[in-house]
Design a protein around this motif. Sequence first.
Motif, PDB file in Angstrom:
ATOM      1  N   GLN A  60       0.832  -1.187   0.000  1.00  0.00           N
ATOM      2  CA  GLN A  60       0.000   0.000   0.000  1.00  0.00           C
ATOM      3  C   GLN A  60       0.876   1.250   0.000  1.00  0.00           C
ATOM      4  N   PRO A  61       0.630   2.170  -0.917  1.00  0.00           N
ATOM      5  CA  PRO A  61       1.382   3.430  -0.903  1.00  0.00           C
ATOM      6  C   PRO A  61       0.894   4.356   0.215  1.00  0.00           C
ATOM      7  N   THR A  62       1.804   5.148   0.741  1.00  0.00           N
ATOM      8  CA  THR A  62       1.489   6.225   1.669  1.00  0.00           C
ATOM      9  C   THR A  62       2.031   7.527   1.079  1.00  0.00           C
ATOM     10  N   THR A  63       2.010   8.575   1.863  1.00  0.00           N
ATOM     11  CA  THR A  63       2.529   9.851   1.370  1.00  0.00           C
ATOM     12  C   THR A  63       4.013   9.779   1.065  1.00  0.00           C
ATOM     13  N   ASP A  64       4.778   9.055   1.884  1.00  0.00           N
ATOM     14  CA  ASP A  64       6.233   9.027   1.744  1.00  0.00           C
ATOM     15  C   ASP A  64       6.808   7.651   1.470  1.00  0.00           C
ATOM     16  N   CYS A  65       6.002   6.585   1.551  1.00  0.00           N
ATOM     17  CA  CYS A  65       6.567   5.234   1.506  1.00  0.00           C
ATOM     18  C   CYS A  65       5.659   4.284   0.733  1.00  0.00           C
ATOM     19  N   LEU A  66       6.176   3.083   0.543  1.00  0.00           N
ATOM     20  CA  LEU A  66       5.419   1.919   0.091  1.00  0.00           C
ATOM     21  C   LEU A  66       5.581   0.860   1.175  1.00  0.00           C
ATOM     22  N   ILE A  67       4.469   0.390   1.761  1.00  0.00           N
ATOM     23  CA  ILE A  67       4.562  -0.411   2.978  1.00  0.00           C
ATOM     24  C   ILE A  67       3.714  -1.670   2.877  1.00  0.00           C
ATOM     25  N   ASP A 102       1.709  -8.540   8.051  1.00  0.00           N
ATOM     26  CA  ASP A 102       2.419  -9.768   8.435  1.00  0.00           C
ATOM     27  C   ASP A 102       3.917  -9.562   8.259  1.00  0.00           C
ATOM     28  N   PRO A 103       4.730 -10.132   9.161  1.00  0.00           N
ATOM     29  CA  PRO A 103       6.185 -10.074   8.956  1.00  0.00           C
ATOM     30  C   PRO A 103       6.602 -11.037   7.855  1.00  0.00           C
ATOM     31  N   PRO A 104       7.694 -10.787   7.137  1.00  0.00           N
ATOM     32  CA  PRO A 104       8.584  -9.629   7.281  1.00  0.00           C
ATOM     33  C   PRO A 104       7.947  -8.364   6.724  1.00  0.00           C
ATOM     34  N   PHE A 105       8.117  -7.255   7.469  1.00  0.00           N
ATOM     35  CA  PHE A 105       7.509  -6.000   7.073  1.00  0.00           C
ATOM     36  C   PHE A 105       8.299  -5.372   5.923  1.00  0.00           C
ATOM     37  N   VAL A 106       7.584  -4.564   5.130  1.00  0.00           N
ATOM     38  CA  VAL A 106       8.188  -3.867   3.999  1.00  0.00           C
ATOM     39  C   VAL A 106       7.937  -2.378   4.174  1.00  0.00           C
ATOM     40  N   VAL A 107       9.006  -1.602   4.259  1.00  0.00           N
ATOM     41  CA  VAL A 107       8.916  -0.138   4.324  1.00  0.00           C
ATOM     42  C   VAL A 107       9.972   0.409   3.373  1.00  0.00           C
ATOM     43  N   ILE A 108       9.532   0.954   2.243  1.00  0.00           N
ATOM     44  CA  ILE A 108      10.423   1.542   1.242  1.00  0.00           C
ATOM     45  C   ILE A 108      10.182   3.039   1.228  1.00  0.00           C
ATOM     46  N   THR A 109      11.184   3.813   1.616  1.00  0.00           N
ATOM     47  CA  THR A 109      11.079   5.269   1.615  1.00  0.00           C
ATOM     48  C   THR A 109      11.312   5.779   0.202  1.00  0.00           C
ATOM     49  N   LEU A 110      10.326   6.486  -0.356  1.00  0.00           N
ATOM     50  CA  LEU A 110      10.396   6.916  -1.748  1.00  0.00           C
ATOM     51  C   LEU A 110      11.500   7.943  -1.978  1.00  0.00           C
ATOM     52  N   SER A 111      11.816   8.749  -0.973  1.00  0.00           N
ATOM     53  CA  SER A 111      12.871   9.749  -1.137  1.00  0.00           C
ATOM     54  C   SER A 111      14.251   9.110  -1.270  1.00  0.00           C
ATOM     55  N   GLU A 112      14.405   7.852  -0.868  1.00  0.00           N
ATOM     56  CA  GLU A 112      15.685   7.153  -0.971  1.00  0.00           C
ATOM     57  C   GLU A 112      15.800   6.318  -2.237  1.00  0.00           C
TER      58      GLU A 112
END
Length: 592
Positions: A384-391, A395-405
């Motif tokens: 699911q996209p958020t304002t700053d990330c794709l998460i 369920d683990p393993p969690f995924v947090v991708i910061t779009l600015s990086e």
Amino acid sequence: MASVESKTVRAASDQRIKSEVPAAGKMLRSRARSAGLDESVAAKIKEHQRELVKQKQKEGLKRFADGDSGKKGTGESAFKKFESYRRESQLPSRVDEQRIIVDQRAQSIVLPIYGYAVPFHINTVKNVSKSDEGDYTYLRINFVSPGQLSGKKEDVPFDDPEATFIRNISYRSKDARHFDELYNDISEMRRLVTKREAERREMADVVEQDELILNKSRPLTLPEVFPRPALEGKRLPGNLTIHQNGLRFMSPLRQDQKIDIPFNNIKHLFYQSSDHELIVIIHLHLKSPVLVGKRKTRDIQFYREASDVQFDETGNRKRRYRAGDEDEIELEQEERRRRHQLNKEFKHFAYRIADASEGRLQVDIPYRDLGFTGVPSRASALLQPTTDCLIHLTDPPFVVITLSEVEIVHLERVQYGLSSFDMVFVFSDFSRAPMHISSVPSSSLDDVKQWLDSVDVCVTEGAVNLNWGAIMKTINDDPYGFFEDGGWEFLQADGSDASDASESESASEFGSDLDDGDQESTEYSESGSDFGASEESEEDSEEEEISEGEDWDELEAKAAKADQKKRLERGGGSGSEDEEPRPKKSKGFSRR
């Protein structure tokens, strides 16, 4: 009455004919309109992506103009030196026996060489082997030395070009039992040292956090939440409290175990409601990993289950006075109220955390409508996209991708006819390995491209999977040269060629179908009089494709008109000799 019925039947038949014939035309016109809109949007996205790629190239040239390789925390490799004993007096007392001694305290082995006791640190030992030949047992010790041709890496430089290194040394003895003990002791010491070194490298990025300053007054508390990853021992609920400079989780049943998280180590704060989910979540993505129990983690979340286990009240007195599904409806309403109250409580607490951080944190909520499925690790997950990330936080393993990086996103296996494609996230820190998300449905391709383009992320596409290990190695070796040669334009060129080819191929196929459909009735009416011209005409007529919109009666009427027109051209003769046989009925059609 009969006239009214006939008018009704005629009107119904006219309506049927109108609904059958123009429907395809309306559908094609609507398809053409949507295709035009898609083409305009695709053209805008393609133009915007060209600008983003050029901008990335300029930023890369400016970033690596001073020769920086982009690797963080890496320097020139050097030959490590290890010290077993500082003085000769520290050697074991049994060295005079000229025997092999394993010193666990100093993590060294003492070997007799030409009458001298020579110590070797265990880190200089590569491996040890034992073999039996006749009455003797051989013990072979291999050492780590530079210039080895059989190693995986050749990154051990010479400390001194004139130095002499011992590659291996062998001993033999008739005491097989003693050599077995030596072999086991050396192997076990080597295993423990290797494990300890791996743990040290694993915990190298774990930093010491600031000490938590507790509130003297009663702090804000979110009760009865479960942490993930869980603390050691049994899974127990606890209280999450807000303090002056951070958060603390502690269970009232196990006060010796706690989790302290200062605000300055929190990178992202997420809140995910229980709508379409079984749990409601407050998730913290950290800047530096911390130890939770004995596990190193960068993501910590606190959740509560949204629904409780319900029991059927079949034997209760309530069933006697109620009929139907009133109890089930009441349970559904109760669960809906509970979910609403739970979402409100967690959302309010997440915003209180953001307020207590004094502007350092913002609550980020995922957009489920923009979500798509993919496989980030082993199992399929909803991303699911958020304002700053794709998460992905459920369920683990969690995924947090910061779009600015993210430097660029490349879409692989984008081909006409495939049901899925892959996504590769390349980060601005080229020392990080790219993040792969596979098996994304092709139906989400346009939505993914539009979303990435809307947040100004470079996105390219290609028809095949690339070897990203070799690509990143080439970039890290000479990043300035990579951007000087065009940077990421090679991905955009491949993707545009593949997409143009697939679009032209699909367009040609679609256009040929339309032409066949438009010209079929005309060609059939013009050549309908040639059915009986030869003996092979009847077989050819069965193999010809006939439009599905015409039944046998209409085809027979057209054939009759064609026969009459041909007779008039020949002189209007009505004899049986001039009359051509009518085509036989095809097996695939039946009179309605």
